[in-house]
Write an enzyme that holds these catalytic residues in place. Sequence first.
Site, PDB file in Angstrom:
ATOM      1  N   GLU A 234      66.071  60.844  74.570  1.00  0.00           N
ATOM      2  CA  GLU A 234      65.312  59.959  73.611  1.00  0.00           C
ATOM      3  C   GLU A 234      65.622  58.689  73.617  1.00  0.00           C
ATOM      4  O   GLU A 234      66.549  58.067  73.522  1.00  0.00           O
ATOM      5  CB  GLU A 234      65.592  60.696  72.225  1.00  0.00           C
ATOM      6  CG  GLU A 234      64.758  60.000  71.017  1.00  0.00           C
ATOM      7  CD  GLU A 234      64.845  60.652  69.700  1.00  0.00           C
ATOM      8  OE1 GLU A 234      64.206  60.245  68.815  1.00  0.00           O
ATOM      9  OE2 GLU A 234      65.852  61.589  69.577  1.00  0.00           O
ATOM     10  N   LYS A 252      60.991  65.182  67.530  1.00  0.00           N
ATOM     11  CA  LYS A 252      61.151  65.773  66.550  1.00  0.00           C
ATOM     12  C   LYS A 252      60.494  67.251  66.826  1.00  0.00           C
ATOM     13  O   LYS A 252      59.342  67.286  67.064  1.00  0.00           O
ATOM     14  CB  LYS A 252      60.499  65.486  65.077  1.00  0.00           C
ATOM     15  CG  LYS A 252      61.608  64.440  64.461  1.00  0.00           C
ATOM     16  CD  LYS A 252      62.309  65.829  63.932  1.00  0.00           C
ATOM     17  CE  LYS A 252      63.997  65.293  63.328  1.00  0.00           C
ATOM     18  NZ  LYS A 252      65.015  65.556  63.992  1.00  0.00           N
TER      19      LYS A 252
END
Length: 435
Positions: A234, A252
Amino acid sequence: MSEVLSHVVTRDAPWAEPVEVAAGLGGGDGMLALVSDGGPGGRWSHVATAPDRVQVGPVDDAAPFQALRDPAFDAGVVGLAAYDAGARPATGRRETTWPDLMLARYPAMLTFDHHRRTVRAVGRGATAELADVAAEVALGWLANAAVVAPPSAPAETFEAEAPPGAYRAAVSDVVERIAAGELFQANIAQAWAGALKPTADPFDVFLRLQQDRASPFGAYWRIGNRALVSNSPELFLAFDAASRRIEARPIKGTRPRAADPVEDAALADELKSSAKDRAENLMIVDLMRNDLARVSQPGSVRVETLFEIENHPTVHHLVSTVTAQADRGIGPADLLEATFPPGSITGAPKHQAMKVIAAHEPPRGPWCGSLFLIGDGGTLTASVLIRTASFERAGDVWRFRTLAGAGIVADSDPSAEEAETDAKISALRQALIGP
């Protein structure tokens, strides 16, 4: 303030695999390896050792990244910000063993461009002559590149910190808090800890992760008796100082990978179409838009992509991209102070989510903080420290701690969220103790 390295010299070199160059240097004190998988989200790798300036310690809560405003830390700098330093306005001071902020400046560094298959040695110095010497030092590291033989599993133990059922109970409590209107989402984690074998060290864990489990933001960094190993997919923040473009890519939504291609594709499709995961992702996108707006030109914040599927060795992820144009005078310290800790691992509203997290978890330390690199002109690349283990050496033994979390929303199922954390920790668990 210390000496500013105002001169920069670069030397180009033929391609070499960054993990092999890192292996040739070993994992000693000061060693840095920011190693990408070379995919679309991870073009660059960096290897360095022998920092000439290291700063470790607490920060001023009102300006936690103030040290980055020192001209001595304006380029060739790596930093690690612990999650708890950013969460403190919501949680107050809690006893921690990991420093709020660690910084190190590297006069010599190798930068690898995976897309163009080129290597550049960068030397920085107070004079042109010293910068030239530093560039030659970095070039010399290429000659020591070593074929990587994966070490055997280095950990003796890998144990959950909390008793069975504790994570599911925490999820249930957060779901109740959401139903009561206290918040919309919180990222709740569970932790594992253990010790390496006396003959092993954290660099072994890093090398094992690089075998078939590489990620866009893989990392190894050691300063003294502390080390960090990350397999993060990420991006927290990227800032191009020339164009003033800011980019954030929050993750997410997660599904495990499957060995069968048909089942694997079905899992990815399920994630892509999941109303729950899309809503969870959208909450964090809105949070990141709000955070970036604090330091951006009015009206410049954009959602460039929404709900894209990224495939990683052990999981599928749902990822969105938020961009903005930085306002005049904004630099790395301002960007980090406006957005840290990352929204994807806190929740919404951010301040309340951090309070709820603290009610269920001890201090996180480096996990879900950020590892960042500052380049020439204030260019910034910062990862979110998920899929990350922190190590501290006590005597001759390295002890580690790692966590995995899930975003809890109104319709979260405690057992499903626990299964998600298990999928997320699987690559790191295998690197530590084997299959």
